[in-house]
Design a protein around this motif. Sequence first.
Motif, PDB file in Angstrom:
ATOM      1  N   LEU A  68       0.828  -1.206   0.000  1.00  0.00           N
ATOM      2  CA  LEU A  68       0.000   0.000   0.000  1.00  0.00           C
ATOM      3  C   LEU A  68       0.860   1.253   0.000  1.00  0.00           C
ATOM      4  CD1 LEU A  68      -2.712  -1.106   2.601  1.00  0.00           C
ATOM      5  CD2 LEU A  68      -2.877  -1.145   0.106  1.00  0.00           C
ATOM      6  N   LEU A  69       1.975   1.229   0.735  1.00  0.00           N
ATOM      7  CA  LEU A  69       2.865   2.383   0.779  1.00  0.00           C
ATOM      8  C   LEU A  69       3.487   2.638  -0.584  1.00  0.00           C
ATOM      9  CD1 LEU A  69       4.389   4.579   2.358  1.00  0.00           C
ATOM     10  CD2 LEU A  69       6.101   2.847   2.934  1.00  0.00           C
ATOM     11  N   ARG A  71       2.313   1.857  -3.525  1.00  0.00           N
ATOM     12  CA  ARG A  71       1.295   2.382  -4.441  1.00  0.00           C
ATOM     13  C   ARG A  71       0.990   3.841  -4.141  1.00  0.00           C
ATOM     14  NH1 ARG A  71      -2.997  -2.679  -4.145  1.00  0.00           N
ATOM     15  NH2 ARG A  71      -1.531  -4.320  -4.814  1.00  0.00           N
ATOM     16  N   SER A  72       1.049   4.216  -2.878  1.00  0.00           N
ATOM     17  CA  SER A  72       0.781   5.604  -2.515  1.00  0.00           C
ATOM     18  C   SER A  72       1.896   6.530  -2.979  1.00  0.00           C
ATOM     19  CB  SER A  72       0.612   5.699  -0.992  1.00  0.00           C
ATOM     20  OG  SER A  72       0.420   7.035  -0.591  1.00  0.00           O
ATOM     21  N   LEU A  73       3.142   6.068  -2.908  1.00  0.00           N
ATOM     22  CA  LEU A  73       4.279   6.897  -3.309  1.00  0.00           C
ATOM     23  C   LEU A  73       4.422   6.974  -4.826  1.00  0.00           C
ATOM     24  CD1 LEU A  73       6.949   5.755  -0.685  1.00  0.00           C
ATOM     25  CD2 LEU A  73       5.654   7.887  -0.702  1.00  0.00           C
ATOM     26  N   ALA A  75       2.644   7.710  -7.673  1.00  0.00           N
ATOM     27  CA  ALA A  75       1.389   8.296  -8.156  1.00  0.00           C
ATOM     28  C   ALA A  75       1.321   8.225  -9.680  1.00  0.00           C
ATOM     29  CB  ALA A  75       1.272   9.741  -7.689  1.00  0.00           C
ATOM     30  N   ILE A 107       3.220   8.564   8.295  1.00  0.00           N
ATOM     31  CA  ILE A 107       2.171   7.981   7.464  1.00  0.00           C
ATOM     32  C   ILE A 107       0.832   8.123   8.166  1.00  0.00           C
ATOM     33  CG2 ILE A 107       1.367   5.883   6.323  1.00  0.00           C
ATOM     34  CD1 ILE A 107       4.272   4.912   6.359  1.00  0.00           C
ATOM     35  N   ALA A 109      -2.694   6.735   8.400  1.00  0.00           N
ATOM     36  CA  ALA A 109      -3.479   5.559   8.038  1.00  0.00           C
ATOM     37  C   ALA A 109      -4.934   5.690   8.484  1.00  0.00           C
ATOM     38  CB  ALA A 109      -2.860   4.305   8.646  1.00  0.00           C
TER      39      ALA A 109
END
Length: 206
Positions: A68-69, A71-73, A75, A107, A109
Amino acid sequence: MGFNRVPQAAAAALQAQGEATQASAAAAAAAATAAAAAGEGAAGADAAGAGAHASAPHAPQGPTFADLLARSLAAVQETRAWFDTAHGYAMVRQSRAPTSLPQVLAINAAVTDPADVAWWADGGEVDATGAERSPRLPWALRVEAVAGSRYEVAAAQGGSAEELAARGNLLEGGPGSGVVRGVYELRALIAHVRDADEADAATATG
């Protein structure tokens, strides 16, 4: 959630230690294979392998915290844009990736109640197969990113910085390739923050 970055010198030392551990494990595996081929120690090797497999914790199903991290970074956005040369619209894909990594990785969450905290801390229990499950929130993270010639972000999680160092690099590229790397250790988890006035008001109305 707050993750503190391991100093670069310490991370390099952990990397070297991990590579040495991998080399020792490979040598031990080769010796065990040779002994098994000769008919010596095969039963002991099988028993040790079975014990190691049974004690290994099972990761939760679905994407991990590191997935998840990453995918978040990394973009990625797709939009329609007008091109004069083509006299029409076309889809444009924009990719972004970090060019540097901070010393403290903070982070959000969206943890707002005890149920959320319990969900992230879930683990350590025995599942239907009798194996221990790993907690969703890791104790250590390894993050690597590159932006420029290509845009990629990779992240891995583990129980310690030493464990992550033993796995080696996640992305290809040495010094001068533009790849940034960082190893982080979990230092703080803040579930909810309210000032005294809000807390008193909630108690009075509750």
